[in-house]
Design a protein around this motif. Structure first.
Motif, PDB file in Angstrom:
ATOM      1  N   ARG A 217     -21.992  70.966   8.946  1.00  0.00           N
ATOM      2  CA  ARG A 217     -21.529  72.294   9.367  1.00  0.00           C
ATOM      3  C   ARG A 217     -21.126  73.125   8.163  1.00  0.00           C
ATOM      4  NH1 ARG A 217     -17.442  73.289  13.852  1.00  0.00           N
ATOM      5  NH2 ARG A 217     -16.138  71.538  13.146  1.00  0.00           N
ATOM      6  N   GLY A 243     -15.355  67.921  16.390  1.00  0.00           N
ATOM      7  CA  GLY A 243     -16.018  67.491  17.609  1.00  0.00           C
ATOM      8  C   GLY A 243     -15.665  66.053  17.936  1.00  0.00           C
ATOM      9  N   THR A 311      -8.216  65.906  15.916  1.00  0.00           N
ATOM     10  CA  THR A 311      -7.657  66.237  17.227  1.00  0.00           C
ATOM     11  C   THR A 311      -6.228  65.713  17.288  1.00  0.00           C
ATOM     12  OG1 THR A 311      -9.845  66.128  18.218  1.00  0.00           O
ATOM     13  CG2 THR A 311      -7.951  65.990  19.695  1.00  0.00           C
TER      14      THR A 311
END
Length: 314
Positions: A217, A243, A311
């Protein structure tokens, strides 16, 4: 094959020349220094401690007497710059000189440019003046061990200043242009995005862009000048959300047409391992509804800036 032999021969000749120069130096030192001692100042200490300040401590020859004034003169080509020096005598009656020479017009010092600069001690007594070479018997010792090492580059300009010794034993300063680099000035991690302030060294910032790059990315962002010489680039954290449960490591690259990308980093310091000295910062942010992520800013062993996004547990 002939081209390879030619290159190997050139390398061998350069090595032989260097070896011969070293042998000559070891032969002339015992003879040269006593001969020039009566008309030269002997440097007892010479070092660049902070990357941009030359510290000098020398003993004047007996023939110089006790000068009323003194200054260090730096010369390169037709350029000449003088800096005041201090004269004193010690308990043994030796006449000593101390001077600190700040290098770089940007920091209010001598406006040196890349190249080789001669050093002279100019003394004055009444109407008479005298120029003395500054002899260097040994090069500055390199500090070993500890969390910090010698400051090799100016923290402001990125130029490198080194004290060297000429073939005749006189001290010289070599000023080298800054290597192309992007130096972090300040970081800000907010609840919605990341901002990085940086300085550009050895290249132009106009027309360039930045890329925040992770595995597979890339986010392109255009920097703007926040203040003279300082540029700011920012990206929204919503675009950096990882992700799944895996961590994503983001590097920041400075890009320009016709040039290889340069990593945004902290290089102009005396720290041996940036990972252990520059504290990492962690913050939990919510770039979107029900989207908590932890963002950590840190530096790699090479000093490159890196963001890790993961996360966060709700």
């Amino acid at each position: 094959m002939s081209a390879l032999r030619s290159r190997l021969g050139a390398v061998r000749r350069r090595l032989l020349k260097l070896s011969a120069a070293r042998r000559v130096w070891h032969l002339i030192v015992p003879v040269l220094f006593p001969m020039r001692a009566k008309r030269s100042a002997l440097l007892l200490y010479a070092a660049v401690l902070d990357g941009q300040t030359v510290n000098l401590h020398a003993e004047l020859p007996a023939s110089a007497g006790i000068p009323e004034s003194a200054e260090i003169v730096l010369g390169s080509g037709r350029n000449r710059h003088a800096v005041p020096a201090r004269i004193r005598t010690d308990r043994e009656g030796r006449v000593l000189m101390d001077a600190a020479v700040l290098l770089g017009a940007e920091v209010g010092g001598v406006p040196v440019t890349p190249g080789r600069w001669k050093l002279r001690l100019r003394t004055g007594a009444g109407r008479s003046a005298r120029n003395l070479p500054l002899m260097l018997s040994s090069l500055p010792a390199v500090h070993e061990g500890g969390a910090t090492g010698p400051m090799t580059f100016s923290p402001v300009t990125g130029r490198r200043h080194r004290i060297v010794r000429s073939a005749t034993g006189e001290a010289r300063i070599i000023c080298s242009a800054p290597k192309p680099g992007v130096e972090v000035v300040q970081l800000h991690i907010g609840h919605s995005g990341i901002q990085v302030d940086f300085r550009v060294l050895g290249m132009q910032a106009e027309g360039a862009w930045c890329e925040f790059a992770a595995s597979g990315r890339r986010i392109t962002a255009w920097p703007a000048e926040a203040e003279p010489g300082v540029w700011r680039v920012g990206v929204p954290l919503s675009e950096m959300s990882p992700g799944g449960d895996r961590n994503e490591h983001w590097d920041v690259l400075f890009c320009a047409e016709g040039r290889r990308s340069v990593r945004v980093a902290r290089k102009l310091h005396d720290v041996r391992d940036p990972r252990q000295v520059f504290a990492a910062r962690r913050i939990v942010v919510a770039p979107g509804p029900e989207n908590l992520i932890m963002v950590e800013s840190r530096y790699t062993a090479a000093g490159n800036l890196r963001f890790t996004c993961s996360t966060a547990a709700g």
